[in-house]
Design a protein around this motif. Structure first.
Motif, PDB file in Angstrom:
ATOM      1  N   PRO A 297       0.828  -1.205   0.000  1.00  0.00           N
ATOM      2  CA  PRO A 297       0.000   0.000   0.000  1.00  0.00           C
ATOM      3  C   PRO A 297       0.868   1.264   0.000  1.00  0.00           C
ATOM      4  O   PRO A 297       1.913   1.312   0.639  1.00  0.00           O
ATOM      5  N   ARG A 298       0.408   2.268  -0.728  1.00  0.00           N
ATOM      6  CA  ARG A 298       1.129   3.549  -0.730  1.00  0.00           C
ATOM      7  C   ARG A 298       0.834   4.346   0.527  1.00  0.00           C
ATOM      8  O   ARG A 298       1.687   5.039   1.058  1.00  0.00           O
ATOM      9  N   LYS A 299      -0.417   4.231   0.990  1.00  0.00           N
ATOM     10  CA  LYS A 299      -0.850   4.997   2.153  1.00  0.00           C
ATOM     11  C   LYS A 299      -2.031   4.263   2.773  1.00  0.00           C
ATOM     12  O   LYS A 299      -2.953   3.850   2.063  1.00  0.00           O
ATOM     13  N   ALA A 300      -1.991   4.079   4.064  1.00  0.00           N
ATOM     14  CA  ALA A 300      -3.073   3.384   4.764  1.00  0.00           C
ATOM     15  C   ALA A 300      -3.840   4.357   5.639  1.00  0.00           C
ATOM     16  O   ALA A 300      -3.265   5.285   6.225  1.00  0.00           O
ATOM     17  N   ALA A 301      -5.133   4.116   5.728  1.00  0.00           N
ATOM     18  CA  ALA A 301      -5.979   4.877   6.648  1.00  0.00           C
ATOM     19  C   ALA A 301      -6.553   3.898   7.665  1.00  0.00           C
ATOM     20  O   ALA A 301      -7.188   2.912   7.285  1.00  0.00           O
ATOM     21  N   VAL A 302      -6.304   4.153   8.938  1.00  0.00           N
ATOM     22  CA  VAL A 302      -6.876   3.339  10.011  1.00  0.00           C
ATOM     23  C   VAL A 302      -7.918   4.185  10.719  1.00  0.00           C
ATOM     24  O   VAL A 302      -7.617   5.291  11.179  1.00  0.00           O
ATOM     25  N   LEU A 303      -9.126   3.675  10.810  1.00  0.00           N
ATOM     26  CA  LEU A 303     -10.241   4.422  11.373  1.00  0.00           C
ATOM     27  C   LEU A 303     -10.512   3.938  12.788  1.00  0.00           C
ATOM     28  O   LEU A 303     -10.933   2.799  12.989  1.00  0.00           O
ATOM     29  N   ALA A 351      -7.086  11.483   2.127  1.00  0.00           N
ATOM     30  CA  ALA A 351      -7.074  11.527   0.661  1.00  0.00           C
ATOM     31  C   ALA A 351      -5.929  10.681   0.099  1.00  0.00           C
ATOM     32  O   ALA A 351      -4.786  10.784   0.556  1.00  0.00           O
ATOM     33  N   GLY A 352      -6.248   9.862  -0.895  1.00  0.00           N
ATOM     34  CA  GLY A 352      -5.236   9.062  -1.567  1.00  0.00           C
ATOM     35  C   GLY A 352      -4.928   7.732  -0.916  1.00  0.00           C
ATOM     36  O   GLY A 352      -4.174   6.930  -1.481  1.00  0.00           O
ATOM     37  N   ALA A 353      -5.493   7.450   0.238  1.00  0.00           N
ATOM     38  CA  ALA A 353      -5.213   6.168   0.893  1.00  0.00           C
ATOM     39  C   ALA A 353      -5.745   5.021   0.038  1.00  0.00           C
ATOM     40  O   ALA A 353      -6.910   5.038  -0.384  1.00  0.00           O
ATOM     41  N   ASP A 354      -4.893   4.028  -0.232  1.00  0.00           N
ATOM     42  CA  ASP A 354      -5.342   2.879  -1.033  1.00  0.00           C
ATOM     43  C   ASP A 354      -5.612   1.643  -0.176  1.00  0.00           C
ATOM     44  O   ASP A 354      -5.921   0.572  -0.694  1.00  0.00           O
ATOM     45  N   LEU A 355      -5.485   1.795   1.134  1.00  0.00           N
ATOM     46  CA  LEU A 355      -5.846   0.743   2.090  1.00  0.00           C
ATOM     47  C   LEU A 355      -6.572   1.399   3.257  1.00  0.00           C
ATOM     48  O   LEU A 355      -6.048   2.324   3.867  1.00  0.00           O
ATOM     49  N   VAL A 356      -7.770   0.922   3.553  1.00  0.00           N
ATOM     50  CA  VAL A 356      -8.548   1.426   4.681  1.00  0.00           C
ATOM     51  C   VAL A 356      -8.839   0.253   5.610  1.00  0.00           C
ATOM     52  O   VAL A 356      -9.332  -0.787   5.158  1.00  0.00           O
ATOM     53  N   ILE A 357      -8.532   0.426   6.887  1.00  0.00           N
ATOM     54  CA  ILE A 357      -8.883  -0.596   7.884  1.00  0.00           C
ATOM     55  C   ILE A 357      -9.672   0.093   8.981  1.00  0.00           C
ATOM     56  O   ILE A 357      -9.151   0.965   9.693  1.00  0.00           O
ATOM     57  N   GLU A 358     -10.917  -0.285   9.101  1.00  0.00           N
ATOM     58  CA  GLU A 358     -11.803   0.289  10.126  1.00  0.00           C
ATOM     59  C   GLU A 358     -11.711  -0.527  11.403  1.00  0.00           C
ATOM     60  O   GLU A 358     -11.760  -1.762  11.371  1.00  0.00           O
ATOM     61  N   ALA A 359     -11.560   0.164  12.534  1.00  0.00           N
ATOM     62  CA  ALA A 359     -11.435  -0.518  13.828  1.00  0.00           C
ATOM     63  C   ALA A 359     -12.201   0.254  14.894  1.00  0.00           C
ATOM     64  O   ALA A 359     -11.658   0.588  15.948  1.00  0.00           O
ATOM     65  N   VAL A 360     -13.472   0.557  14.605  1.00  0.00           N
ATOM     66  CA  VAL A 360     -14.289   1.286  15.570  1.00  0.00           C
ATOM     67  C   VAL A 360     -15.158   0.294  16.337  1.00  0.00           C
ATOM     68  O   VAL A 360     -15.095  -0.922  16.134  1.00  0.00           O
ATOM     69  N   PHE A 361     -15.976   0.816  17.223  1.00  0.00           N
ATOM     70  CA  PHE A 361     -16.829   0.009  18.094  1.00  0.00           C
ATOM     71  C   PHE A 361     -17.715  -0.941  17.279  1.00  0.00           C
ATOM     72  O   PHE A 361     -18.120  -0.621  16.156  1.00  0.00           O
ATOM     73  N   GLU A 362     -18.016  -2.117  17.853  1.00  0.00           N
ATOM     74  CA  GLU A 362     -18.793  -3.153  17.158  1.00  0.00           C
ATOM     75  C   GLU A 362     -20.272  -2.781  17.066  1.00  0.00           C
ATOM     76  O   GLU A 362     -21.135  -3.390  17.710  1.00  0.00           O
ATOM     77  N   ASP A 363     -20.536  -1.800  16.218  1.00  0.00           N
ATOM     78  CA  ASP A 363     -21.901  -1.331  15.998  1.00  0.00           C
ATOM     79  C   ASP A 363     -22.078  -1.136  14.495  1.00  0.00           C
ATOM     80  O   ASP A 363     -21.398  -0.302  13.892  1.00  0.00           O
TER      81      ASP A 363
END
Length: 667
Positions: A297-303, A351-363
């Protein structure tokens, strides 16, 4: 030839390990033949030899034992004889009367370290690893590793730093504890330092004959072992301790024979075979999926910058991926800032993230919301991943526009340490998205298991049966200390009630409520205990400082005496307590396989050990069924007995009954 014999002008012989048929050097038949020839030639030409350097043409120096051969041993005598032959060769090398240096350019593990220990000097590059990890495969070092480390480091140091934990030491750590003598900065310096030491030490000898081993700490060692094993059925640590102690009572050559005898007993036993199969062959199978040559990945976004999100960001950064860690609480995200982790509360920074990993509350609603906020900002082809541990991926994918790029990446806590990632395909997840997700897992140097969508998937679904069973025992009036002892003696890494406290009791209740709302839940004897612990006693787990255990300054102190409210006078057979935990997870795993949630036996086995702590001595949850006394029919009979005593959740499922009737196994 597995060993190249090269004579230099000054009489130094360089023996270079280079197995032509393997990517790494191992103690296979080719090695044994080549070492026999090399040592014999050294003895024949000794008058013209000034010293010997052991080097490697591989990226690693020497990987250790040949696990195909080790797993195949069924004769203790054959194993004993082979161990003695390997040791005899190394003994001839170290008593050649010439200085011998190990020039270690990579990993020297297991048999590799044992070869190095038979050298008079060990020099390594900074990136080398040294250790004896045999205990993690149910074995002990059989090439002299027990005997030599005890004489080199001392009884307690050898046992606690090398033999019992099976630690793989980086070069600097190996130098500090005494496994390594010197670190060289480059390959050229490595060979130069080896030659210089040989010239300066023409009369080098080993200290094994004269060394005095301090046995004053001997009385404490059995207690150390009990603390480490907690009653779990792992024979290797016990054999290692016995071989180490007994080796100090005799001369070195007799000690080698003692070591071989203990090895032969282990390598022909089913526990070592189970552990080799799981930790090497099944793990390799899980890692071997073809994914093609995909760029990182060039840029990752972790939520989400909670414990899981921060851990995911950390392992991505450690792998060299720039990460934007987004949380609505900027201060929480900022706490994890470093060179490659940029904290933010602003969606525009993704902006531009080619990998997104969401790690928020289980809702589900919250997860839909955070994906809706970012989907138009990140790269148009970004891989969209959820770290959910229980929520169906197909339903979560309804909250994104590109459901074919949506996949589950379920990490385990603590993320930097846990080696497994569960990769979950939704109904519309594309093959391309799966390949990209597997490439991310490989980049992070973790083991993936690929499963199909289901509530709880494989790992959360199965571990939930384990924790519920432990709590159900409490509901029946089983003393809580007995429940914890049973889970420890079955081989689980954490006692079941202690694990429930770590997960928090609110988690299973939330999972139960979501399942009931979806029409998928069924009542369980554990439900009432969990509800009372939360609602009546106000003890939801460790995070609040009160659960099944009492805590002081965040540390577990003792089981809460108030658990007497649940009785504590029942005395069922102790073997029932242990096997209920093992069986309930095994039965649920068979259901996962039958429903197509699991797609391979190897992934079920290694996933159960690495992901949910199924006891390693079993070789994994399906191998436990295969090897139960009496085979599958024996397992079915015992399951029916448990069902009669404790409830129909132990009824053997159809796939298990069919295989038992056919006389087949899962393996």
């Amino acid at each position: 030839m597995a060993i190249h014999f090269n004579r230099e002008d000054d009489g130094i012989i360089v023996l270079t390990f280079d197995d032509p048929d393997r990517a790494a050097n191992t103690m296979n038949e080719a090695y044994v033949r080549a070492m026999q020839e090399a040592v014999s030639r050294l003895e024949d030409e000794r008058d013209d030899v000034t010293g010997v350097i052991l080097a490697s043409a591989k990226k690693s120096w020497f990987a250790g034992g040949d696990l195909d051969s080790l797993r195949a041993y069924d004769s203790a005598q054959a194993a004993f004889d082979r161990a003695n032959l390997v040791k005899a060769q190394l003994r001839r090398l170290e008593t050649l009367g010439r200085p011998v240096v190990a020039a270690i350019n990579g990993a020297a593990l297991g048999g590799g370290l044992e070869i190095a220990l038979a050298c008079h000097r060990r020099i390594a590059l900074p990136g080398a690893q040294l250790g004896c990890p045999e205990v993690t495969l149910g074995l002990l070092p059989a090439g002299g590793g027990v005997v030599r480390t005890v004489r080199l480091l001392g009884l307690t140091e050898a046992l606690t730093h090398v033999l019992l934990p099976g630690t793989r030491h980086q070069a600097q750590a190996a130098l500090e504890i005494g496994l390594l003598d010197q670190i060289a900065a480059s390959p050229a310096e490595l060979m130069s330092a080896a030659r210089e030491w040989i010239r300066a030490n023409p009369d080098a000898t080993q200290p094994w004959e004269s060394v005095k081993v301090d046995r004053t700490t001997l009385p404490a060692l059995p207690a150390v072992l009990r603390q480490r094993l907690k009653g779990a059925p792992y024979p290797a640590p016990r054999h290692i301790l016995a071989a180490a102690v007994e080796s100090t009572q005799v001369d070195v050559d007799t000690a080698f024979v003692i070591e071989s005898r203990y090895f032969a007993g282990l390598v022909t036993g089913h526990i070592a075979k189970n552990m080799i199969s799981a930790f090497f062959f099944d793990r390799n199978a899980a890692n071997a999926r073809e994914i093609g040559d995909l760029p990182p990945p060039r840029k990752a976004a972790v939520l989400g910058a909670g414990m899981m999100g921060a851990g995911i960001a950390q392992v991505l950064a450690r792998a060299g991926v720039p990460v934007v860690l987004r949380d609505v609480d900027y201060e929480r995200a900022a706490a994890h800032a470093c060179d490659l982790i940029t904290p933010t509360a602003d969606v525009a920074d993704l902006a531009g993230a080619d990998l997104v990993i969401e790690a928020v509350f289980e809702d589900p609603a919250l997860k839909h919301k955070v994906f809706a906020e970012i989907e138009g900002v990140v790269a148009p082809d970004a891989l969209l991943c959820s770290n959910t541990s229980t929520l169906p991926i197909t339903a979560l994918a309804e909250g994104v526009r590109r459901d074919s790029d949506f996949i589950g990446l379920h990490f385990f806590s603590p993320v930097p340490k846990m080696p497994l990632v569960e990769v979950i395909r939704g109904e519309k997840t594309s093959d391309e998205a799966l390949g990209r997700a597997l490439a991310v897992v490989r980049l992070l140097r973790k083991t993936p298991i690929v499963v199909n969508d289901s509530r709880g998937f494989f790992t959360s679904r199965v571990i939930g049966t384990f924790t519920n069973e432990g709590v159900a025992m409490l509901a029946e009036g089983v003393p809580p200390a007995s429940i914890e002892q049973a889970s420890s003696q079955a081989g689980y890494p954490a006692p079941v009630l202690a694990l429930m406290d770590e997960l928090t009791l609110t988690l299973p209740r939330r999972i139960r409520e979501e399942a009931l709302a979806a029409g998928a839940g069924t009542p369980h004897p554990a439900d009432a205990v969990i509800d009372r612990m939360i609602d009546e006693f106000g003890r939801p787990g460790r995070s609040s400082g009160a659960g099944f255990y009492e805590y002081a300054q965040g540390r577990r102190v003792r089981l809460w005496p108030g658990l007497s409210a649940f009785g504590g006078t029942a005395r069922p057979p102790f073997d029932d307590l242990k096997e209920r935990l093992l069986f309930i997870e095994a039965i649920e795993t068979v259901k996962c396989l039958d429903e197509g949630v699991l797609t391979s036996v190897a992934e079920a086995n290694i996933g159960s050990i690495l992901g949910i702590g199924y006891p390693g001595w079993t070789g994994g949850v399906l191998r436990y069924i295969d090897q139960y006394e009496g085979g599958l029919p024996g397992f079915v009979a015992r399951a029916r007995q448990l069902a009669g005593r404790y409830g129909d959740r132990f009824d053997p499922p159809p796939l298990l009954l069919a295989k038992a009737a056919e006389g087949t196994t899962f393996g």
